[in-house]
Design an enzyme around this catalytic site. Structure first.
Site, PDB file in Angstrom:
ATOM      1  N   GLU A  53      24.934  36.150  37.736  1.00 45.16           N
ATOM      2  CA  GLU A  53      23.646  35.580  37.383  1.00 45.16           C
ATOM      3  C   GLU A  53      23.332  34.329  38.219  1.00 45.16           C
ATOM      4  OE1 GLU A  53      25.507  36.886  33.366  1.00 45.16           O
ATOM      5  OE2 GLU A  53      26.180  36.364  35.410  1.00 45.16           O
ATOM      6  N   GLY A  94      57.288  58.998  34.470  1.00 43.95           N
ATOM      7  CA  GLY A  94      57.579  59.703  33.226  1.00 43.95           C
ATOM      8  C   GLY A  94      57.749  58.758  32.054  1.00 43.95           C
TER       9      GLY A  94
END
Length: 358
Positions: free
Chosen positions: A54, A287
């Protein structure tokens, strides 16, 4: 004249330019429309500590922002940190309408919309919310769960092998796929690999331009999961090309198997400002992450090759029967060179609490 919907689409695209450089802050894009609907300013949050989207847009617009509309991907902040509150900056600039895609979920920064409304500014939320959330999914997931967003990346043959029977693995994937991986590395805050991969392949785990080998200016943190401290002193992950954290069980805590507690590892990374993690190697570590439910996204590069034997791409995920299979939702399939790249997210199990999802 630009519609607010078109402006938000542009803001989402602008926000993506900050991927890999804003953590622990989010990526944010912003457009300012003048009273007649023309674009008078735009910006994105480029780096932590720098001006918010902004503020960049307001600096471009100057007095042209008065009486106009701010279109922004995330609720303007309402606190003073390394920069001032964007909500107050918008009020001071004379903006009369603010259109927000996603509400800020962090208690310290939230409340900007309420502050704007209290100042008499019209506030609308939810425009292109899904797109904005998808572009900021790593940060949103991290702040909601208190641990980084984890992407598991792997390359494999059609029969799921990541290396041949003799251990050779260069190259499973195409040159185009390897270049794509470096683009992916450039969007994350940390790259995680296991000590087995370090010992076998001695990777550098950096972001490079594969055409000339030069290193990118911004490098992710390199993280080696090394339960017992076996990483050699001369390993390439210890060079000066990027910061490195060798994670041991003694340093962060051990799980029941005596190895590094992966949840504790992610908590430690979050505390270091890491919000987006790329898990690269190897199959046993992947895993363990997958079995623990700690993977948020899977990106696989599948090469049109068959080895018939060799190292599997995934080992030890704790799946013993088809009923326990981890199901994935495919979100993208793209051809990269001669390979197929797929992107997927683990499907939530019925037992998963909704508050634990991004």
């Amino acid at each position: 004249m630009v519609t607010e919907d078109e402006a938000m689409r542009r803001a989402v695209a602008l926000a993506a330019r900050g991927l890999g450089t804003t953590s622990p802050n989010p990526v944010v894009g912003c457009l300012l429309l003048g009273p007649e609907g023309d674009v008078v300013g735009e910006g994105f949050h480029a780096y932590a500590g720098g001006p918010h989207a902004e503020i960049v847009a307001l600096a471009q617009a100057g007095e042209l922002a008065r009486g106009g509309t701010c279109v922004v991907t995330l609720e303007p902040c309402n606190h003073t940190g390394r920069t001032g509150p964007c909500s107050e900056a918008l009020i001071s600039a004379g903006v009369t309408r603010v259109v927000i895609a996603v509400d800020d979920p962090t208690p310290v920064a939230a409340g900007g919309a309420a502050t704007l409304r209290a100042a008499g500014i019209e506030v609308v939320t939810g425009l292109r919310r899904a797109e904005a959330e998808a572009g900021n999914v790593a940060w949103l997931t991290a702040v909601r769960r208190g641990r980084p967003y984890v992407t598991w990346k792997y390359a494999a043959t059609l029969d799921g092998r990541s290396a041949a029977a003799d251990g050779t693995s260069q190259w499973i994937s195409s040159a185009e796929s390897r270049a794509d991986v470096h683009v992916l590395r450039g969007t994350v805050d940390a790259i995680v690999a296991g000590v087995g991969t370090v010992l076998a392949d001695d990777p550098q785990l950096t972001v490079r331009d594969l055409r000339d080998g030069t290193l990118a200016i911004k490098q992710p943190l390199r993280v080696v999961v090394d339960s017992s401290g076996r990483t050699p002193e001369n390993a390439r992950v210890r060079d000066a090309a990027a910061p490195t954290w060798i994670v041991t069980a003694a340093g962060v805590g051990a799980g029941p198997d005596g190895r590094v507690d992966l949840s504790a590892l992610l908590t430690g990374l979050f505390a270091r400002g890491v919000r987006n993690v790329l898990l690269e190697g190897g199959p046993t570590l992947a895993g363990a992450f997958l079995g623990a439910g700690l993977i948020d996204r899977v990106i696989g590069y599948i090469a049109p090759k068959v080895l018939g034997a060799g190292r599997a791409a995934l080992v030890g995920a704790g799946i013993g029967t088809i009923a326990d299979a981890i199901e994935l939702d495919l979100t993208d399939i793209t051809r990269i060179g001669g390979d197929l790249r797929f992107t997927a997210t683990p499907r939530p199990k019925p037992s998963d609490h909704p508050d634990q999802r991004p």
